[in-house]
Design an enzyme around this catalytic site. Structure first.
Site, PDB file in Angstrom:
ATOM      1  N   GLY A  85     -16.756   4.141  -2.462  1.00  0.00           N
ATOM      2  CA  GLY A  85     -15.374   3.923  -2.874  1.00  0.00           C
ATOM      3  C   GLY A  85     -14.449   3.640  -1.702  1.00  0.00           C
TER       4      GLY A  85
ATOM      5  N   PHE B 241      -9.183  11.696   6.730  1.00  0.00           N
ATOM      6  CA  PHE B 241      -7.718  11.642   6.783  1.00  0.00           C
ATOM      7  C   PHE B 241      -7.157  10.223   6.735  1.00  0.00           C
ATOM      8  CE2 PHE B 241      -8.894  15.696   8.744  1.00  0.00           C
ATOM      9  CZ  PHE B 241      -8.103  16.575   8.008  1.00  0.00           C
TER      10      PHE B 241
ATOM     11  N   PHE C 292       1.385  19.126   3.148  1.00  0.00           N
ATOM     12  CA  PHE C 292       2.499  19.005   4.097  1.00  0.00           C
ATOM     13  C   PHE C 292       3.088  17.584   4.072  1.00  0.00           C
ATOM     14  CE2 PHE C 292       3.000  22.608   7.234  1.00  0.00           C
ATOM     15  CZ  PHE C 292       2.324  23.546   6.462  1.00  0.00           C
TER      16      PHE C 292
ATOM     17  N   CYS D  53      -4.525  10.930  -4.229  1.00  0.00           N
ATOM     18  CA  CYS D  53      -4.804  12.250  -3.668  1.00  0.00           C
ATOM     19  C   CYS D  53      -3.664  13.254  -3.598  1.00  0.00           C
ATOM     20  CB  CYS D  53      -5.415  12.081  -2.290  1.00  0.00           C
ATOM     21  SG  CYS D  53      -7.052  11.334  -2.418  1.00  0.00           S
TER      22      CYS D  53
HETATM   23  N1  LIG Z   1      -8.740   7.256  -1.329  1.00  0.00           N
HETATM   24  C1  LIG Z   1      -8.387   7.778  -0.182  1.00  0.00           C
HETATM   25  O1  LIG Z   1      -7.604   7.221   0.548  1.00  0.00           O
HETATM   26  C2  LIG Z   1      -8.944   9.095   0.269  1.00  0.00           C
HETATM   27  C3  LIG Z   1      -9.773   9.853  -0.551  1.00  0.00           C
HETATM   28  N2  LIG Z   1     -10.286  11.043  -0.096  1.00  0.00           N
HETATM   29  C4  LIG Z   1     -11.219  11.818  -0.924  1.00  0.00           C
HETATM   30  O2  LIG Z   1     -12.485  11.156  -0.882  1.00  0.00           O
HETATM   31  C5  LIG Z   1     -13.158  11.275  -2.138  1.00  0.00           C
HETATM   32  C6  LIG Z   1     -13.514   9.904  -2.651  1.00  0.00           C
HETATM   33  O3  LIG Z   1     -12.338   9.187  -2.884  1.00  0.00           O
HETATM   34  P1  LIG Z   1     -12.341   7.620  -3.166  1.00  0.00           P
HETATM   35  O4  LIG Z   1     -13.272   6.958  -2.212  1.00  0.00           O
HETATM   36  O5  LIG Z   1     -10.941   7.203  -3.227  1.00  0.00           O
HETATM   37  O6  LIG Z   1     -13.005   7.594  -4.639  1.00  0.00           O
HETATM   38  P2  LIG Z   1     -13.581   6.355  -5.418  1.00  0.00           P
HETATM   39  O7  LIG Z   1     -13.427   6.660  -6.861  1.00  0.00           O
HETATM   40  O8  LIG Z   1     -13.014   5.080  -4.887  1.00  0.00           O
HETATM   41  O9  LIG Z   1     -15.146   6.358  -5.049  1.00  0.00           O
HETATM   42  C7  LIG Z   1     -16.041   7.329  -5.454  1.00  0.00           C
HETATM   43  C8  LIG Z   1     -17.368   6.640  -5.784  1.00  0.00           C
HETATM   44  O10 LIG Z   1     -18.356   7.641  -6.012  1.00  0.00           O
HETATM   45  C9  LIG Z   1     -19.264   7.133  -6.991  1.00  0.00           C
HETATM   46  N3  LIG Z   1     -20.039   8.249  -7.567  1.00  0.00           N
HETATM   47  C10 LIG Z   1     -19.590   9.277  -8.341  1.00  0.00           C
HETATM   48  N4  LIG Z   1     -20.611  10.133  -8.615  1.00  0.00           N
HETATM   49  C11 LIG Z   1     -21.718   9.629  -8.004  1.00  0.00           C
HETATM   50  C12 LIG Z   1     -23.068  10.068  -7.905  1.00  0.00           C
HETATM   51  N5  LIG Z   1     -23.460  11.205  -8.485  1.00  0.00           N
HETATM   52  N6  LIG Z   1     -23.934   9.299  -7.227  1.00  0.00           N
HETATM   53  C13 LIG Z   1     -23.546   8.159  -6.628  1.00  0.00           C
HETATM   54  N7  LIG Z   1     -22.269   7.685  -6.672  1.00  0.00           N
HETATM   55  C14 LIG Z   1     -21.362   8.429  -7.347  1.00  0.00           C
HETATM   56  C15 LIG Z   1     -18.353   6.444  -8.003  1.00  0.00           C
HETATM   57  O11 LIG Z   1     -19.082   5.511  -8.765  1.00  0.00           O
HETATM   58  C16 LIG Z   1     -17.332   5.778  -7.054  1.00  0.00           C
HETATM   59  O12 LIG Z   1     -17.687   4.441  -6.729  1.00  0.00           O
HETATM   60  C17 LIG Z   1     -12.212  12.066  -3.039  1.00  0.00           C
HETATM   61  O13 LIG Z   1     -12.579  13.430  -2.987  1.00  0.00           O
HETATM   62  C18 LIG Z   1     -10.871  11.891  -2.393  1.00  0.00           C
HETATM   63  O14 LIG Z   1     -10.030  12.990  -2.630  1.00  0.00           O
HETATM   64  C19 LIG Z   1     -10.022  11.503   1.147  1.00  0.00           C
HETATM   65  C20 LIG Z   1      -9.228  10.794   2.010  1.00  0.00           C
HETATM   66  C21 LIG Z   1      -8.627   9.527   1.641  1.00  0.00           C
HETATM   67  O1  LIG Z   2      -6.392  12.259   1.132  1.00  0.00           O
HETATM   68  C1  LIG Z   2      -5.980  11.130   0.980  1.00  0.00           C
HETATM   69  O2  LIG Z   2      -6.257  10.411   0.007  1.00  0.00           O
HETATM   70  C2  LIG Z   2      -5.043  10.499   1.949  1.00  0.00           C
HETATM   71  O3  LIG Z   2      -3.719  10.619   1.358  1.00  0.00           O
HETATM   72  C3  LIG Z   2      -2.681   9.982   2.095  1.00  0.00           C
HETATM   73  O4  LIG Z   2      -2.950   8.594   2.231  1.00  0.00           O
HETATM   74  P1  LIG Z   2      -2.590   7.543   1.077  1.00  0.00           P
HETATM   75  O5  LIG Z   2      -2.340   8.257  -0.205  1.00  0.00           O
HETATM   76  O6  LIG Z   2      -3.646   6.505   1.105  1.00  0.00           O
HETATM   77  O7  LIG Z   2      -1.245   6.820   1.560  1.00  0.00           O
HETATM   78  P2  LIG Z   2       0.111   7.379   2.229  1.00  0.00           P
HETATM   79  O8  LIG Z   2       0.499   6.436   3.289  1.00  0.00           O
HETATM   80  O9  LIG Z   2       0.026   8.790   2.592  1.00  0.00           O
HETATM   81  O10 LIG Z   2       1.161   7.201   1.050  1.00  0.00           O
HETATM   82  C4  LIG Z   2       1.110   8.020  -0.100  1.00  0.00           C
HETATM   83  C5  LIG Z   2       2.340   7.750  -0.957  1.00  0.00           C
HETATM   84  O11 LIG Z   2       3.505   8.267  -0.335  1.00  0.00           O
HETATM   85  C6  LIG Z   2       4.506   7.274  -0.270  1.00  0.00           C
HETATM   86  N1  LIG Z   2       5.344   7.508   0.925  1.00  0.00           N
HETATM   87  C7  LIG Z   2       4.768   7.625   2.148  1.00  0.00           C
HETATM   88  C8  LIG Z   2       5.544   7.863   3.252  1.00  0.00           C
HETATM   89  C9  LIG Z   2       6.926   8.009   3.128  1.00  0.00           C
HETATM   90  O12 LIG Z   2       7.686   8.232   4.093  1.00  0.00           O
HETATM   91  N2  LIG Z   2       7.475   7.887   1.881  1.00  0.00           N
HETATM   92  C10 LIG Z   2       6.710   7.653   0.771  1.00  0.00           C
HETATM   93  O13 LIG Z   2       7.239   7.566  -0.351  1.00  0.00           O
HETATM   94  C11 LIG Z   2       3.727   5.971  -0.233  1.00  0.00           C
HETATM   95  O14 LIG Z   2       4.505   4.885  -0.620  1.00  0.00           O
HETATM   96  C12 LIG Z   2       2.606   6.276  -1.204  1.00  0.00           C
HETATM   97  O15 LIG Z   2       3.024   6.082  -2.533  1.00  0.00           O
HETATM   98  C13 LIG Z   2      -2.640  10.587   3.496  1.00  0.00           C
HETATM   99  O16 LIG Z   2      -1.639   9.887   4.250  1.00  0.00           O
HETATM  100  C14 LIG Z   2      -3.990  10.470   4.187  1.00  0.00           C
HETATM  101  O17 LIG Z   2      -3.950  11.122   5.457  1.00  0.00           O
HETATM  102  C15 LIG Z   2      -5.055  11.135   3.309  1.00  0.00           C
HETATM  103  O18 LIG Z   2      -6.339  10.985   3.894  1.00  0.00           O
END
Ligand SMILES: NC(=O)C1=CN([C@@H]2O[C@H](COP(=O)(O)OP(=O)(O)OC[C@H]3O[C@@H](n4cnc5c(N)ncnc54)[C@H](O)[C@@H]3O)[C@@H](O)[C@H]2O)C=CC1
Ligand SMILES: O=C(O)[C@H]1O[C@H](OP(=O)(O)OP(=O)(O)OC[C@H]2O[C@@H](n3ccc(=O)[nH]c3=O)[C@H](O)[C@@H]2O)[C@H](O)[C@@H](O)[C@@H]1O
Length: 480
Positions: A10, A158, A222, A272
């Site tokens: 993902g 992060f 935070f 998230c």
């Molecule tokens: N999206 C972001 O910016 C961030 C997300 N996270 C965390 O990372 C984790 C993943 O988030 P995303 O990548 O956004 O999710 P996503 O939904 O984009 O990707 C997750 C993938 O895992 C696959 N999957 C689920 N169960 C499975 C299994 N049993 N075997 C193989 N594949 C499987 C799904 O098909 C999907 O493609 C979450 O816990 C999220 O909170 C952390 C930091 C940033």
């Molecule tokens: O755990 C996660 O998924 C991630 O969540 C956020 O990242 P993300 O959600 O991708 O994007 P951000 O840049 O944090 O923005 C989040 C939301 O806050 C809004 N935002 C951000 C900053 C700001 O000053 N004001 C504001 O409204 C953005 O427009 C957006 O809707 C964190 O910034 C990442 O460090 C973390 O890894």
């Protein structure tokens, strides 16, 4: 050769593993997923996610030491290090519904690892999970493991979407939590070696498992709390004549506060922030800390308030009704430079306007029509009342059209709402937009991307979050 397998292709698994493959040519990285369309897309010229710089990294490594596959079990069995980066959404039913993290995907991945493994493995929590998840995973792995040694590490991610590649190249820190046993410490060192290919040693923080798990939830809480704080100030600014951008600038100059993440907006979105804070709230409640739980809950309540406040402003300024009025929506993604719409404030704002019977013309440079329609019609759960669902009927979708550019979205419109801060919205020809709109022409800027004074000179009635109000808006007070 060290072999890494990442379960979950993902937004996190894909870019993170692509960068590990790029920076560590001596490591083989296979990203696996149960979703065939996702893996097919990763192996094609049209990657499943839009992320600046990602395509170049994938093109360079794919087929060399980076592979994408649906053969989950084979690659897990072959790997030395298994990252688990599956989704961990909020539970919508059962115990903890509306708050607790749904660990179904995580648990099924852990059971599969236990089933297919024939050699020792380091299992890395990359997904964001509740504190103490590692303990549960250890139990699953060791109960089924036929004596195989599994070391569990917590290595939360992060990165932010839209800047993922930049963040991965140059992280503020890499966090690795492990057991404080000789085997645990050895596993921490092994993962540290991977990141040490490009991350300076002093930026790699090693802690115990629970600190690493909790630090991820704390960091998101935070960050979101700063946005809710500045958004709460934005309401007060509008009531008093202060300008939230000036206030943010002034307080951000205090080095103890810092200038980042102080942009007032229509509300934060993304997959998230809300989910992780709800998870934190649930953990506090389960640990007998209702005061702490309520403190963090308020961050989400202010976010919901900010979105409904925006809708109320739009409706109130247009004579208290938008029924039958055309409203252009500029931007649908939850932030710029991503096509991701998970928890985007645009969904709530559009639904609010649709309930008031507006006709919406929506434009976003990256979000496909099908995604917008899906988002607007999906069953949306209310975190405070998870048993209630809010459903926009297909009839309501008749009030929505998806268009190709901002000019089309605003043509003949009574009002325009800017809901994502795409750079292209800053340089639009607003005179042209004004000339083609109904009069009086309204702009509601939910991201503070336009210069309100320049637009007022053209003739628009302008609402910018947290900025001094036009006389028109003062005369039409919105009930938040
Ligand atoms: N999206 C972001 O910016 C961030 C997300 N996270 C965390 O990372 C984790 C993943 O988030 P995303 O990548 O956004 O999710 P996503 O939904 O984009 O990707 C997750 C993938 O895992 C696959 N999957 C689920 N169960 C499975 C299994 N049993 N075997 C193989 N594949 C499987 C799904 O098909 C999907 O493609 C979450 O816990 C999220 O909170 C952390 C930091 C940033
Ligand atoms: O755990 C996660 O998924 C991630 O969540 C956020 O990242 P993300 O959600 O991708 O994007 P951000 O840049 O944090 O923005 C989040 C939301 O806050 C809004 N935002 C951000 C900053 C700001 O000053 N004001 C504001 O409204 C953005 O427009 C957006 O809707 C964190 O910034 C990442 O460090 C973390 O890894």
């Amino acid at each position: 050769m060290v072999k890494i397998c990442c379960i979950g292709a993902g937004y996190v698994g894909g870019p993170t593993m692509a960068v590990i493959a790029l920076k560590c040519p001596s490591i083989e990285v296979v990203v696996v997923d149960i979703s065939t369309p996702r893996i097919t897309a990763w192996n094609s010229d049209h990657l499943p996610i839009y992320e600046p710089g990602l395509e170049d990294v994938v093109k360079e490594c794919r087929g060399r030491n980076l592979f994408f596959s649906n053969d989950v079990e084979k690659h897990v069995a072959d790997a030395d290090i298994v990252f688990v980066s599956v989704n961990t959404p909020t539970k919508t039913q059962g115990l903890g519904a509306g708050k607790a993290a749904d660990l179904t995907y995580w648990e099924s991945a852990a059971r599969m690892i236990a089933d297919v493994s024939k050699s020792a493995k380091i299992v890395v929590e990359k997904s964001t999970v509740p504190v103490k998840t590692a303990e549960a995973i250890e139990k699953i792995l060791t109960h089924n493991s036929k004596g195989i040694d599994f070391q569990i590490l917590s290595n939360p991610e992060f990165l932010a979407e839209g800047t993922a590649i930049k963040d991965l190249y140059n992280p503020d820190r890499v966090l690795i939590g492990g057991r404080e046993t000789p085997e645990g410490l050895k596993a921490v060192q092994a993962l540290k070696q991977v990141y040490a290919h490009w991350v300076p040693e002093e930026k790699i923080i090693c802690t115990n498992l629970w600190s690493a798990e909790l630090s991820k939830l704390a960091a998101n809480a935070f960050l979101a709390q700063r946005i809710s704080s500045v958004n709460a100030m934005s309401a007060l600014c509008e009531a008093t004549g202060a300008d939230v951008s000036q206030v943010s600038h002034a307080i951000g100059k205090d080095t103890r506060i810092g200038s980042k993440f102080l942009n007032a907006s229509v509300g934060f979105g993304g997959s998230c922030f809300q989910k992780d804070i709800l998870n934190l709230v649930y953990i506090c409640e389960c640990n007998g800390l209702p005061e702490v739980a309520n403190y963090w809950k308020q961050v989400i309540q202010i976010n919901d308030y900010q979105k409904s406040r925006f809708v109320n402003r739009v409706v109130a300024s247009m004579f208290n009704t938008v029924a039958g009025k055309k409203i252009g929506i500029l931007g649908f993604a939850f932030k710029k430079d991503t096509g991701d719409t998970r928890e985007t404030p645009a969904i709530d704002v559009c639904r609010g306007l649709l309930v008031d019977k507006a006709e919406l013309r929506i434009y976003d440079p990256q979000v496909p029509q099908a995604q917008i329609e899906k988002d607007l019609t999906m069953v949306k759960f209310d975190w405070e009342n998870p048993v209630l669902v809010n459903h926009v009927s297909p009839v309501t979708l008749n009030q929505v059209s998806i268009v190709e550019n901002a000019y089309e979205a605003s043509k003949d419109a009574h009002g325009v709402c800017i809901l994502t801060e795409w750079d292209e919205f800053k340089t639009l020809d607003f005179q042209k937009i004004y000339d083609n709109m109904q009069k009086p022409a309204f702009i509601f800027d939910g991201r503070n991307v336009v210069d309100p004074n320049k637009l007022r000179d053209i003739g628009f009635i302008v609402y910018s979050i947290g900025k001094p109000l036009d006389q028109w808006l003062k005369d039409m007070p919105a009930v938040a």
